[in-house]
Every structure is written in C-alpha cells, then in structure tokens.
Design an enzyme around this catalytic site. Structure first.
Site, PDB file in Angstrom:
ATOM      1  N   HIS A   1       0.848  -1.190   0.000  1.00  0.00           N
ATOM      2  CA  HIS A   1       0.000   0.000   0.000  1.00  0.00           C
ATOM      3  C   HIS A   1       0.884   1.241   0.000  1.00  0.00           C
ATOM      4  CE1 HIS A   1      -3.959  -1.818   0.557  1.00  0.00           C
ATOM      5  NE2 HIS A   1      -3.355  -2.703   1.326  1.00  0.00           N
TER       6      HIS A   1
ATOM      7  N   LYS B   1      20.837 -11.781   2.622  1.00  0.00           N
ATOM      8  CA  LYS B   1      22.050 -11.630   1.815  1.00  0.00           C
ATOM      9  C   LYS B   1      22.592 -13.006   1.445  1.00  0.00           C
ATOM     10  CE  LYS B   1      23.399  -7.218   3.881  1.00  0.00           C
ATOM     11  NZ  LYS B   1      24.444  -6.477   4.643  1.00  0.00           N
TER      12      LYS B   1
ATOM     13  N   ALA C   1      15.599 -19.762   7.315  1.00  0.00           N
ATOM     14  CA  ALA C   1      14.452 -19.476   8.175  1.00  0.00           C
ATOM     15  C   ALA C   1      14.552 -18.074   8.771  1.00  0.00           C
ATOM     16  CB  ALA C   1      14.365 -20.517   9.283  1.00  0.00           C
TER      17      ALA C   1
END
Length: 204
Positions: free
Chosen positions: A122, A189, A169
């Site tokens: 948004h 990264k 994770a």
C-alpha cells in the site's frame, strides 16, 4: 467489445459486478463464487491437494493454478485479488503461510511454515490518508524451480528468487536472489553459491 470489457469500462457496472463477487467490507469471494464459478475457472492439477482448513480467497477475475501433485497445507491464505497466483508441479505451501498475488511459484518448490509471500503493498506517501485508503502497489514475485524457503520468512513485492536457491528461516527477502544461492538474514544476503566448476557450495 466483450461484456467483460464493457463492465470494466463503466465505473457503475464495475462497482455492481464487484459487489456481486465480493461482499461489502470483505476480502473474500461470495459463497456462490467459491462453489459455482471457481471450480470451472481455476486449474487444479492431477493429484494436487488443498487442505480444508485454509482461506482460498481466489477470485474469477485473476488466475489461480495449482500444478500436479502440489499441496496447499492447513491454515494457508491464498489471495489472487490483485494478481494471479500460479503454483507449479509437486510444490508445497506450508502450514500457516500467506501467498498474495501477483506470484508465480515454480516446480518442486518447498515453502515452509508461516512464510509470507506478497506482491501487494500500500502507498503511504500521502499523509492526508491512511495507508489502507491509498492506492495499492502490485509487483510480480517469481520463485524458480527447486527453491526452498525456510519457516517464518518474508518475500516482498517485486522479488525474483532463482532456481535451486535456499532462503534461510526467518529471512526477509528485499532484493532478488540469483539461482543456486543460499541467502539468510534481514535483509537477506547471499552467503553461499554453487560453483559449477568445482561442483561445490562455497561461502561468499
């Protein structure tokens, strides 16, 4: 001009058509759409499974495809309201994950638990309006074949994840990841790459 084009070109007709498909102040299709339209509009491959306890907020005006032998686990939300959601063959959407289009997921992709993949944002620049009232921003997400995305990760709008890459994770992917890489962290990264010449995964 087709009927669909006529409706899209006329704001009043478009508003009525939208109301017939989506209840006021709701973000999921009406029951009649889920029962009598979606099964004929959307493609579900042979041997694929969609568990019962989830929210398939898929609408007839964008595509939803689930490939052969793919699985959508319990407590998943899939929404194609602002862009198509296309899932390839033998891929899995893990428990509690969220997929909001426009998203394309390849073959043999593993998406673990509680992963958020959203091609929707948004606007916030106009301070006279809350972000919820500003124009939405849609950017395609493409996830290549054989990708593994670890639990509790987030993939943001406009991202490409290359073939056979792994997202650790808890990572937040804000930039595209090349193929044959391991990426971790917030922002994610690349920490390893597969080197074809040595046939090994090496630290970056």
């Amino acid at each position: 001009m087709s009927l669909t084009d006529k409706i899209k070109a006329n704001p009043k007709l478009k508003k009525i058509a939208h109301w017939l498909i989506v209840p006021t102040n709701d973000h999921r299709p009406r029951l009649w759409v889920r029962l009598f339209v979606n099964p004929f509009k959307h493609k579900k491959g042979n041997g694929s499974i969609i568990r019962m306890r989830n929210r398939m907020d898929v609408f007839p005006f964008n595509d939803f495809q689930l490939g052969n032998k793919s699985i959508v686990e319990d407590f998943v939300t899939i929404n194609n309201g602002v862009g198509s959601v296309l899932i390839g063959n033998e891929s899995i959407i893990g428990i509690g994950s969220v997929v909001i289009g426009p998203v394309t997921i390849g073959d043999y992709v593993m998406i673990a638990q509680n992963v958020v993949i959203s091609g929707l944002n948004h606007g916030y620049q106009d301070v006279s309006l809350p972000p919820s009232k500003q124009e939405d921003i849609r950017k395609q997400i493409t996830i290549g074949d054989n990708v593994w995305i670890g639990a509790n990760s987030v993939v943001t709008a406009g991202i490409d994840i290359g073939k056979h890459s792994v997202i650790g994770a808890g990572s937040v992917v804000t930039k595209s990841i090349p193929e044959y890489c391991v990426a971790v962290g917030n922002p994610a990264k690349v920490v390893k790459k597969y080197i074809k010449e040595t046939a090994s995964w090496e630290k970056v």
